[in-house]
Each structure stands twice: as structure tokens, then as C-alpha cells.
Design an enzyme around this catalytic site. Sequence first.
Site, PDB file in Angstrom:
ATOM      1  N   THR A   7       0.700  -1.087  -0.051  1.00  0.00           N
ATOM      2  CA  THR A   7       0.034  -0.142   0.125  1.00  0.00           C
ATOM      3  C   THR A   7       0.807   1.120  -0.010  1.00  0.00           C
ATOM      4  O   THR A   7       2.025   1.399   0.684  1.00  0.00           O
ATOM      5  CB  THR A   7      -1.004   0.073   1.141  1.00  0.00           C
ATOM      6  OG1 THR A   7      -1.845   1.270   1.149  1.00  0.00           O
ATOM      7  CG2 THR A   7      -0.281   0.047   2.594  1.00  0.00           C
ATOM      8  N   HIS A  11      -1.799   6.612   5.912  1.00  0.00           N
ATOM      9  CA  HIS A  11      -2.367   6.462   7.223  1.00  0.00           C
ATOM     10  C   HIS A  11      -2.532   4.842   7.358  1.00  0.00           C
ATOM     11  O   HIS A  11      -2.160   4.514   8.422  1.00  0.00           O
ATOM     12  CB  HIS A  11      -3.915   6.873   6.916  1.00  0.00           C
ATOM     13  CG  HIS A  11      -4.156   8.439   6.831  1.00  0.00           C
ATOM     14  ND1 HIS A  11      -3.404   9.313   8.194  1.00  0.00           N
ATOM     15  CD2 HIS A  11      -4.569   9.100   5.875  1.00  0.00           C
ATOM     16  CE1 HIS A  11      -3.930  10.404   7.430  1.00  0.00           C
ATOM     17  NE2 HIS A  11      -4.354  10.523   6.403  1.00  0.00           N
ATOM     18  N   LYS A  12      -2.693   3.897   6.214  1.00  0.00           N
ATOM     19  CA  LYS A  12      -2.712   2.651   6.431  1.00  0.00           C
ATOM     20  C   LYS A  12      -1.118   2.093   6.849  1.00  0.00           C
ATOM     21  O   LYS A  12      -0.856   1.226   7.520  1.00  0.00           O
ATOM     22  CB  LYS A  12      -3.025   1.944   5.372  1.00  0.00           C
ATOM     23  CG  LYS A  12      -4.369   1.610   5.161  1.00  0.00           C
ATOM     24  CD  LYS A  12      -4.941   0.808   3.733  1.00  0.00           C
ATOM     25  CE  LYS A  12      -6.472   0.691   3.585  1.00  0.00           C
ATOM     26  NZ  LYS A  12      -6.679  -0.184   2.341  1.00  0.00           N
ATOM     27  N   GLU A  38      -4.044  -2.761 -10.447  1.00  0.00           N
ATOM     28  CA  GLU A  38      -5.752  -2.760 -10.832  1.00  0.00           C
ATOM     29  C   GLU A  38      -6.306  -3.524  -9.818  1.00  0.00           C
ATOM     30  O   GLU A  38      -6.073  -4.682  -9.771  1.00  0.00           O
ATOM     31  CB  GLU A  38      -5.879  -2.825 -12.287  1.00  0.00           C
ATOM     32  CG  GLU A  38      -7.540  -2.933 -12.587  1.00  0.00           C
ATOM     33  CD  GLU A  38      -7.756  -3.262 -13.807  1.00  0.00           C
ATOM     34  OE1 GLU A  38      -8.895  -3.245 -14.267  1.00  0.00           O
ATOM     35  OE2 GLU A  38      -6.868  -3.679 -14.683  1.00  0.00           O
ATOM     36  N   ASP A  73      -7.106  -5.231   2.291  1.00  0.00           N
ATOM     37  CA  ASP A  73      -8.154  -4.378   1.609  1.00  0.00           C
ATOM     38  C   ASP A  73      -9.367  -4.195   2.630  1.00  0.00           C
ATOM     39  O   ASP A  73      -9.687  -5.386   3.437  1.00  0.00           O
ATOM     40  CB  ASP A  73      -8.702  -5.382   0.312  1.00  0.00           C
ATOM     41  CG  ASP A  73      -9.426  -4.437  -0.688  1.00  0.00           C
ATOM     42  OD1 ASP A  73      -8.765  -3.289  -1.035  1.00  0.00           O
ATOM     43  OD2 ASP A  73     -10.565  -4.544  -0.756  1.00  0.00           O
ATOM     44  N   PHE A 154      -8.879   8.164   9.726  1.00  0.00           N
ATOM     45  CA  PHE A 154      -9.118   8.381   8.193  1.00  0.00           C
ATOM     46  C   PHE A 154     -10.160   7.857   7.644  1.00  0.00           C
ATOM     47  O   PHE A 154     -11.003   6.951   8.342  1.00  0.00           O
ATOM     48  CB  PHE A 154      -7.709   8.084   7.533  1.00  0.00           C
ATOM     49  CG  PHE A 154      -7.410   6.666   7.891  1.00  0.00           C
ATOM     50  CD1 PHE A 154      -7.741   5.627   6.405  1.00  0.00           C
ATOM     51  CD2 PHE A 154      -6.801   6.251   8.662  1.00  0.00           C
ATOM     52  CE1 PHE A 154      -7.429   4.359   6.721  1.00  0.00           C
ATOM     53  CE2 PHE A 154      -6.500   4.800   8.721  1.00  0.00           C
ATOM     54  CZ  PHE A 154      -6.757   3.936   7.911  1.00  0.00           C
ATOM     55  N   GLY A 155     -10.568   7.881   6.433  1.00  0.00           N
ATOM     56  CA  GLY A 155     -11.394   7.103   5.876  1.00  0.00           C
ATOM     57  C   GLY A 155     -12.966   7.668   6.321  1.00  0.00           C
ATOM     58  O   GLY A 155     -13.236   8.837   6.490  1.00  0.00           O
ATOM     59  N   TYR A 156     -13.829   6.822   6.758  1.00  0.00           N
ATOM     60  CA  TYR A 156     -15.041   6.965   7.296  1.00  0.00           C
ATOM     61  C   TYR A 156     -15.116   7.053   8.993  1.00  0.00           C
ATOM     62  O   TYR A 156     -16.149   7.079   9.537  1.00  0.00           O
ATOM     63  CB  TYR A 156     -16.088   5.860   6.758  1.00  0.00           C
ATOM     64  CG  TYR A 156     -16.182   5.731   5.380  1.00  0.00           C
ATOM     65  CD1 TYR A 156     -17.157   6.647   4.704  1.00  0.00           C
ATOM     66  CD2 TYR A 156     -15.334   5.052   4.543  1.00  0.00           C
ATOM     67  CE1 TYR A 156     -17.025   6.606   3.162  1.00  0.00           C
ATOM     68  CE2 TYR A 156     -15.253   5.104   3.111  1.00  0.00           C
ATOM     69  CZ  TYR A 156     -16.346   5.769   2.368  1.00  0.00           C
ATOM     70  OH  TYR A 156     -16.430   5.594   1.072  1.00  0.00           O
TER      71      TYR A 156
END
EC number: 3.6.1.66
Length: 200
Positions: A7, A11-12, A38, A73, A154-156
Site C-alpha cells: 500500500t 495512514h494505512k 488494478e 483491503d 481516516f476514511g469513514y
Amino acid sequence: MKIILATSNKHKVLELKEILKDFEIYAFDEVLMPFEIEENGKTFKENALIKARAVFNALDEKQKKDFIALSDDSGICVDVLEGNPGIYSARFSGKGDDKSNRDKLVNEMIKKGFKQSKAYYVAAIAMVGLMGEFSTHGTMHGKVIDTEKGENGFGYDSLFIPKGFDKTLAQLSVDEKNNISHRFKALELAKIILKILNKG
């Protein structure tokens, strides 16, 4: 044994390095020239494996003996949105930035007449090395709300209240979040596999 993270999400990388601090961890761009992967899988597990395979296959023969590629993921599944955004969580808005994704989630929920909904996070961890391919999963249940709260994460995270809490993930400390998160649960299982592989 060294681990290369598949990645480039800063943040991850920080979260993964913190949870996997017992291992020698390298971010993707510390070892390889960055390249696009992809993600065309239909599940979190498929996408995690696609990323880990791509990074492992990009290593040279010597590096393949030293490294295991590890990928995460993850995403959020919202009940009133029929499980969406799911595997499309990172690019839900089409723009790929966290704020736009959160705004779209709230707007979609409000369009359906809801100010909150049951939801859960999913994390799939994939590990690819010379000894094979392995994967683990973790979930965290709770609800999403229509107003952002908190500055962390981060994210949601600023929209998600974990079950048993009255604060969003973004209002919790890093340690509090890491002790209950979907990613933490999946990584705790991954650690068991990594320790066995390290002995092998």
C-alpha cells in the site's frame, strides 16, 4: 523475515507498522518504484491478494527470499445502502479522497430517509511469499451517523460509532481504535501465520 506492505496509503502504513511493530516492516515505496495495481476483485479478499501478489512478483529473486508481501483491503458496508460502499469504499465518490467519500455516504443515506444506519467495517489481510498465499479477516460492527465527529483516523472514521461506544472512531485514541478495529483483528490472526512462517 521482512514484510513489504502493498500500500502507498500513508495512514494505512502508519497503522500497519504500529500493529505489526514486532516485525521488520517496509512500505511499498521504500523497496520498489511505485506502480499502479488494478484492484478488479469482487471481494475484499480477492483485492487484498491481487495487491500482495503484484508487489511480491515485482521483487527480484533475492528480495523474494527475504520478504513477504502483506496487503490490506478494507471498507465499510452500510445496511441502508445495501452493503455499499463495500469494496468500493476508497473510491466511492469517484474522486478517491476521504472527504468526498464521506459526503457521498451521508448524502446517499439521507436520500433514503435515514440519519443513521447499522454498518460494519471489514478488513482482509493477504500475505504472499515463497511459502504460499494466506489470508485473514476481521470485522467491526456499529453504526454510521450523518454528522462528522472527531479529528483522528481516516476514511469513514469520523462517521462510524463502534458497537458499545458513544464516540466515533475519529474521537478515540490510536490505542483505543487499534484494540477494537477490523484491521487489528485481521492482523492479530495474520501475526500467528507470520510467526509460523518465520520459524519455517
